[in-house]
Design an enzyme around this catalytic site. Structure first.
Site, PDB file in Angstrom:
ATOM      1  N   GLY A  49      32.329  23.965 -26.236  1.00  0.00           N
ATOM      2  CA  GLY A  49      32.681  25.220 -25.573  1.00  0.00           C
ATOM      3  C   GLY A  49      33.618  25.102 -24.388  1.00  0.00           C
ATOM      4  O   GLY A  49      34.324  26.046 -24.053  1.00  0.00           O
ATOM      5  N   ASP A 106      31.338  25.917 -20.375  1.00  0.00           N
ATOM      6  CA  ASP A 106      31.793  27.275 -20.694  1.00  0.00           C
ATOM      7  C   ASP A 106      30.915  28.324 -20.014  1.00  0.00           C
ATOM      8  O   ASP A 106      31.409  29.274 -19.419  1.00  0.00           O
ATOM      9  CB  ASP A 106      31.840  27.494 -22.216  1.00  0.00           C
ATOM     10  CG  ASP A 106      30.551  27.125 -22.947  1.00  0.00           C
ATOM     11  OD1 ASP A 106      29.579  26.659 -22.299  1.00  0.00           O
ATOM     12  OD2 ASP A 106      30.502  27.285 -24.181  1.00  0.00           O
ATOM     13  N   ASP A 109      23.696  29.720 -18.884  1.00  0.00           N
ATOM     14  CA  ASP A 109      22.892  30.811 -19.439  1.00  0.00           C
ATOM     15  C   ASP A 109      21.458  30.644 -18.931  1.00  0.00           C
ATOM     16  O   ASP A 109      21.166  30.981 -17.790  1.00  0.00           O
ATOM     17  CB  ASP A 109      23.024  30.721 -20.964  1.00  0.00           C
ATOM     18  CG  ASP A 109      22.430  31.887 -21.711  1.00  0.00           C
ATOM     19  OD1 ASP A 109      22.407  32.990 -21.153  1.00  0.00           O
ATOM     20  OD2 ASP A 109      21.995  31.700 -22.865  1.00  0.00           O
ATOM     21  N   PHE A 159      26.189  38.713 -25.634  1.00  0.00           N
ATOM     22  CA  PHE A 159      26.719  37.532 -26.304  1.00  0.00           C
ATOM     23  C   PHE A 159      28.240  37.608 -26.336  1.00  0.00           C
ATOM     24  O   PHE A 159      28.815  38.581 -26.808  1.00  0.00           O
ATOM     25  CB  PHE A 159      26.167  37.385 -27.720  1.00  0.00           C
ATOM     26  CG  PHE A 159      26.409  36.012 -28.269  1.00  0.00           C
ATOM     27  CD1 PHE A 159      25.525  34.978 -28.007  1.00  0.00           C
ATOM     28  CD2 PHE A 159      27.563  35.734 -29.005  1.00  0.00           C
ATOM     29  CE1 PHE A 159      25.781  33.692 -28.473  1.00  0.00           C
ATOM     30  CE2 PHE A 159      27.820  34.449 -29.470  1.00  0.00           C
ATOM     31  CZ  PHE A 159      26.919  33.430 -29.212  1.00  0.00           C
ATOM     32  N   ARG A 172      36.570  30.550 -31.120  1.00  0.00           N
ATOM     33  CA  ARG A 172      36.842  29.744 -29.918  1.00  0.00           C
ATOM     34  C   ARG A 172      38.306  29.882 -29.495  1.00  0.00           C
ATOM     35  O   ARG A 172      38.647  29.667 -28.334  1.00  0.00           O
ATOM     36  CB  ARG A 172      36.572  28.257 -30.183  1.00  0.00           C
ATOM     37  CG  ARG A 172      35.120  27.909 -30.478  1.00  0.00           C
ATOM     38  CD  ARG A 172      34.968  26.387 -30.513  1.00  0.00           C
ATOM     39  NE  ARG A 172      33.720  25.970 -31.142  1.00  0.00           N
ATOM     40  CZ  ARG A 172      32.552  25.881 -30.517  1.00  0.00           C
ATOM     41  NH1 ARG A 172      32.470  26.200 -29.250  1.00  0.00           N
ATOM     42  NH2 ARG A 172      31.472  25.474 -31.159  1.00  0.00           N
TER      43      ARG A 172
HETATM   44  P1  XMP Z   1      21.774  27.192 -21.462  1.00  0.00           P
HETATM   45  O1  XMP Z   1      21.052  25.909 -21.589  1.00  0.00           O
HETATM   46  O2  XMP Z   1      22.340  27.446 -20.091  1.00  0.00           O
HETATM   47  O3  XMP Z   1      22.902  27.060 -22.524  1.00  0.00           O
HETATM   48  O4  XMP Z   1      20.962  28.364 -21.943  1.00  0.00           O
HETATM   49  C1  XMP Z   1      24.206  27.204 -22.319  1.00  0.00           C
HETATM   50  C2  XMP Z   1      24.857  27.039 -23.665  1.00  0.00           C
HETATM   51  O5  XMP Z   1      24.454  28.111 -24.539  1.00  0.00           O
HETATM   52  C3  XMP Z   1      25.560  28.618 -25.232  1.00  0.00           C
HETATM   53  N1  XMP Z   1      25.713  30.055 -24.930  1.00  0.00           N
HETATM   54  C4  XMP Z   1      26.608  30.871 -25.472  1.00  0.00           C
HETATM   55  N2  XMP Z   1      27.568  30.627 -26.370  1.00  0.00           N
HETATM   56  N3  XMP Z   1      28.216  32.900 -26.269  1.00  0.00           N
HETATM   57  C5  XMP Z   1      28.383  31.648 -26.759  1.00  0.00           C
HETATM   58  O6  XMP Z   1      29.285  31.455 -27.566  1.00  0.00           O
HETATM   59  C6  XMP Z   1      27.262  33.225 -25.350  1.00  0.00           C
HETATM   60  O7  XMP Z   1      27.162  34.381 -24.933  1.00  0.00           O
HETATM   61  C7  XMP Z   1      26.409  32.146 -24.941  1.00  0.00           C
HETATM   62  N4  XMP Z   1      25.399  32.079 -24.063  1.00  0.00           N
HETATM   63  C8  XMP Z   1      24.970  30.780 -24.097  1.00  0.00           C
HETATM   64  C9  XMP Z   1      26.758  27.808 -24.780  1.00  0.00           C
HETATM   65  O8  XMP Z   1      27.000  26.800 -25.722  1.00  0.00           O
HETATM   66  C10 XMP Z   1      26.342  27.167 -23.491  1.00  0.00           C
HETATM   67  O9  XMP Z   1      26.930  25.915 -23.302  1.00  0.00           O
HETATM   68 MG    MG Z   2      28.252  24.876 -24.444  1.00  0.00          MG
END
Ligand code: XMP
Ligand code: MG
Length: 186
Positions: A49, A106, A109, A159, A172
């Site tokens: 990402g 990236d 979350d 998302f 991406r």
């Molecule tokens: P954590 O561990 O912080 O995870 O929950 C972060 C990873 O979760 C993915 N992620 C997303 N990927 N759209 C995405 O494409 C989103 O809205 C999203 N939210 C979380 C991402 O890989 C990040 O590194």
């Molecule tokens: Mg990621």
């Protein structure tokens, strides 16, 4: 070619121009923070990402720096990450004690992935100074006490895709961050 490729975007959250401005501004903050440090700087990108953000950020930084990547994956139920992280591709360097490590990600979350990673880098690689730089931050979702040091955008709990972020490995390559239409994944 599928001309409907971008029809999955509900709305644009961060345009290419806005991202470019924020990347420049964050780069100035990073330069100031590390300007007087004696240690080398390592930008550590988390695959996949972070690649688009990393490419733009590293070009913008006027500091001597090294770059490395790790690929991590999280096992658990559903799309939400858990604390069970597996290293799919590790670091080239063993000893990070002489480095300022700047994790480039990236999105922060739940925080489960980076909470685990910070501890791992200290424990297994002797890293002492670790900071976090993310394109996006979803603070409402946080489950772990972990914070962004250098962040471009704080966003609501939706998302998102584009500028490195995927849905089922697609999108991406979009040059902006957009909210994915709910009907695509529900
Ligand atoms: P954590 O561990 O912080 O995870 O929950 C972060 C990873 O979760 C993915 N992620 C997303 N990927 N759209 C995405 O494409 C989103 O809205 C999203 N939210 C979380 C991402 O890989 C990040 O590194
Ligand atoms: Mg990621």
């Amino acid at each position: 070619m599928n001309l409907d490729y971008e029809n999955v975007v509900e709305r644009v959250l961060c345009s290419g121009e806005e991202i470019s401005e924020r990347v420049k501004s964050v780069a100035r903050d990073i330069e100031k923070y590390y300007a007087d440090s004696d240690k080398k700087l390592l930008l550590l990108g988390i695959l996949k990402g972070s690649v688009v953000f990393m490419a733009d950020l590293m070009k913008e930084l006027k500091l001597p720096l090294e770059v490395d990547f790790m690929k991590l994956s999280s096992y658990g139920k559903g799309a939400v990450s858990t604390g069970n992280i597996v290293i799919k591709a590790g670091l080239e360097k063993k000893d990070l004690s002489g480095y300022n490590v700047l994790i480039v990600e990236d999105i922060l979350d739940t925080g489960n992935t980076l909470y685990w990673l910070v501890d791992y880098l200290k424990r297994e690689h002797g890293a002492q100074d670790i900071k976090i730089c993310t394109l996006l931050d979803k603070p409402d979702r946080r489950e772990k006490p972990i914070f962004v040091d250098f962040g471009c955008f704080s966003i609501p709990d939706e998302f998102v895709i584009g500028y490195g972020l995927d849905y089922n490995e697609l999108y991406r390559d979009l040059p902006y961050v957009g909210v994915l239409k709910r009907e695509v994944y529900e």
